[in-house]
Design an enzyme around this catalytic site. Sequence first.
Site, PDB file in Angstrom:
ATOM      1  N   SER A  25       0.823  -1.209   0.000  1.00  0.00           N
ATOM      2  CA  SER A  25       0.000   0.000   0.000  1.00  0.00           C
ATOM      3  C   SER A  25       0.857   1.259   0.000  1.00  0.00           C
ATOM      4  O   SER A  25       0.375   2.342  -0.330  1.00  0.00           O
ATOM      5  CB  SER A  25      -0.940   0.014   1.207  1.00  0.00           C
ATOM      6  OG  SER A  25      -0.218   0.218   2.405  1.00  0.00           O
ATOM      7  N   CYS A  27      -1.685   0.626  10.468  1.00  0.00           N
ATOM      8  CA  CYS A  27      -1.167  -0.746  10.439  1.00  0.00           C
ATOM      9  C   CYS A  27      -1.158  -1.331   9.008  1.00  0.00           C
ATOM     10  O   CYS A  27      -2.134  -1.170   8.278  1.00  0.00           O
ATOM     11  CB  CYS A  27      -2.027  -1.623  11.344  1.00  0.00           C
ATOM     12  SG  CYS A  27      -1.663  -3.381  11.257  1.00  0.00           S
ATOM     13  N   GLY A  72       1.869   0.007   8.363  1.00  0.00           N
ATOM     14  CA  GLY A  72       2.759   1.156   8.266  1.00  0.00           C
ATOM     15  C   GLY A  72       3.197   1.550   6.876  1.00  0.00           C
ATOM     16  O   GLY A  72       4.155   2.299   6.714  1.00  0.00           O
ATOM     17  N   GLY A  73       2.494   1.081   5.852  1.00  0.00           N
ATOM     18  CA  GLY A  73       2.880   1.404   4.476  1.00  0.00           C
ATOM     19  C   GLY A  73       2.868   2.892   4.180  1.00  0.00           C
ATOM     20  O   GLY A  73       3.769   3.417   3.515  1.00  0.00           O
ATOM     21  N   ASP A 131      -3.479   3.171  15.194  1.00  0.00           N
ATOM     22  CA  ASP A 131      -4.112   1.906  14.825  1.00  0.00           C
ATOM     23  C   ASP A 131      -4.052   0.957  16.015  1.00  0.00           C
ATOM     24  O   ASP A 131      -3.089   0.975  16.786  1.00  0.00           O
ATOM     25  CB  ASP A 131      -3.402   1.265  13.622  1.00  0.00           C
ATOM     26  CG  ASP A 131      -4.312   0.329  12.836  1.00  0.00           C
ATOM     27  OD1 ASP A 131      -4.873  -0.599  13.448  1.00  0.00           O
ATOM     28  OD2 ASP A 131      -4.462   0.534  11.623  1.00  0.00           O
ATOM     29  N   ASP A 150      -5.864   5.743   5.119  1.00  0.00           N
ATOM     30  CA  ASP A 150      -6.227   4.692   4.158  1.00  0.00           C
ATOM     31  C   ASP A 150      -7.026   3.609   4.885  1.00  0.00           C
ATOM     32  O   ASP A 150      -6.674   2.435   4.849  1.00  0.00           O
ATOM     33  CB  ASP A 150      -4.965   4.104   3.512  1.00  0.00           C
ATOM     34  CG  ASP A 150      -5.282   3.124   2.387  1.00  0.00           C
ATOM     35  OD1 ASP A 150      -6.355   3.262   1.769  1.00  0.00           O
ATOM     36  OD2 ASP A 150      -4.462   2.223   2.131  1.00  0.00           O
ATOM     37  N   LYS A 161     -12.877   4.510  -0.392  1.00  0.00           N
ATOM     38  CA  LYS A 161     -13.242   3.213  -0.962  1.00  0.00           C
ATOM     39  C   LYS A 161     -14.618   3.343  -1.614  1.00  0.00           C
ATOM     40  O   LYS A 161     -15.582   3.776  -0.966  1.00  0.00           O
ATOM     41  CB  LYS A 161     -13.278   2.138   0.128  1.00  0.00           C
ATOM     42  CG  LYS A 161     -12.080   2.147   1.073  1.00  0.00           C
ATOM     43  CD  LYS A 161     -10.764   1.847   0.370  1.00  0.00           C
ATOM     44  CE  LYS A 161      -9.610   1.874   1.368  1.00  0.00           C
ATOM     45  NZ  LYS A 161      -8.309   1.651   0.745  1.00  0.00           N
TER      46      LYS A 161
END
EC number: 2.1.1.186
Length: 360
Positions: free
Chosen positions: A190, A223, A225-226, A242, A280, A309
């Site tokens: 991500s 989570c 962590g991207g 998170d 995100d 989304k």
Amino acid sequence: MNKLALYCRAGFEKELAGEITDKAAQLGVFGFVNLTEQSGYVIFECYQANEADHLAREIKFEQLIFARQMIVVGELLEDLPTADRISPIIAQYKTLQPKHSSALFVETPDTNEAKALLTFCRKFTVPLRNSLKQEGWLTSSDNVKDSISLHILFIRPGCCYVGYAYNHNKSPFFMGIPRLKFPSDAPSRSTLKLEEAILTFIPINQEKKRFNEQMKGVDLGACPGGWTYQLVKRGLFVYAVDHGKIAATLHETGRIEHCVEDGFKFQPPKLKQMDWLVCDMVERPMRISQLIGKWLMNGWCRETIFNLKLPMKKRYHEVQLCLSLFRQLTKQGLCFKLQAKHLYHDREEITVHIVIMGKK
């Protein structure tokens, strides 16, 4: 040449068709759309002469959400003779006389079927470029006013659209797709979404000013962590919010604080303004929009990139509803810039960027 060809992710042709029809109507230009589902492109044909060129100049490409590329094209060339595919293409360009052209792109839509032609496209580019140069074209600089790039869009073997795009109002990337390499130390794929978003929304000459070691950011739903990774890589200290675990490699940087909280309830420490908010989270797009709106109206952040989304149906309508929510920022006396894009690394989602420019 009185059509626009617009590239998109396969499956989003209807959303792009609705968007280009609306944008054209806002400029007083009307026409009709030809599309095939899952084809990766749409054709918008204008009713009046020269209107496609007008749209290619006046519709700001950066304000198109679902388009990866926008080019002016002529009639579809079908059954190009295998012995001489170049002459019919040159003939179409002679009606245009593209003296201020600077580059050539021989492309396909982004579908498995069309991409099978890419090997041919690469091989065909060299002789076609040479022939175009013999006509006195492809000699201009990108910086010349109204300079154009020449685009050939092959939709199947022996069948292509011939066209052009204005260099100041197009994607600079082949097929409208930036080629990004996944960092081996990133916690998740991500991360490429945020990297592409920064590349898309933030001018390169401003990146170090907008991201640096004096800044702080918040990542809601961080989570593993991207997205946090992209901010830390650019020097920011990040509050990673998170309930889940954050990658150990990010903790080791000393540039994050893991806040084990609900992203919808988290508030910035001491309610101080953060430089950046990124988000995100998998949640209804309207709920995310309301959350981001709260942060902006409360003055909790100056700049934000977040994902929405999309539902399975009425996706363009849902996008319009969500983005219209941010009009209330104007009512609060805030000046802001909003951009949204269906990025290459997005799937059933779009990415939105908002920066607060100041107060009225």
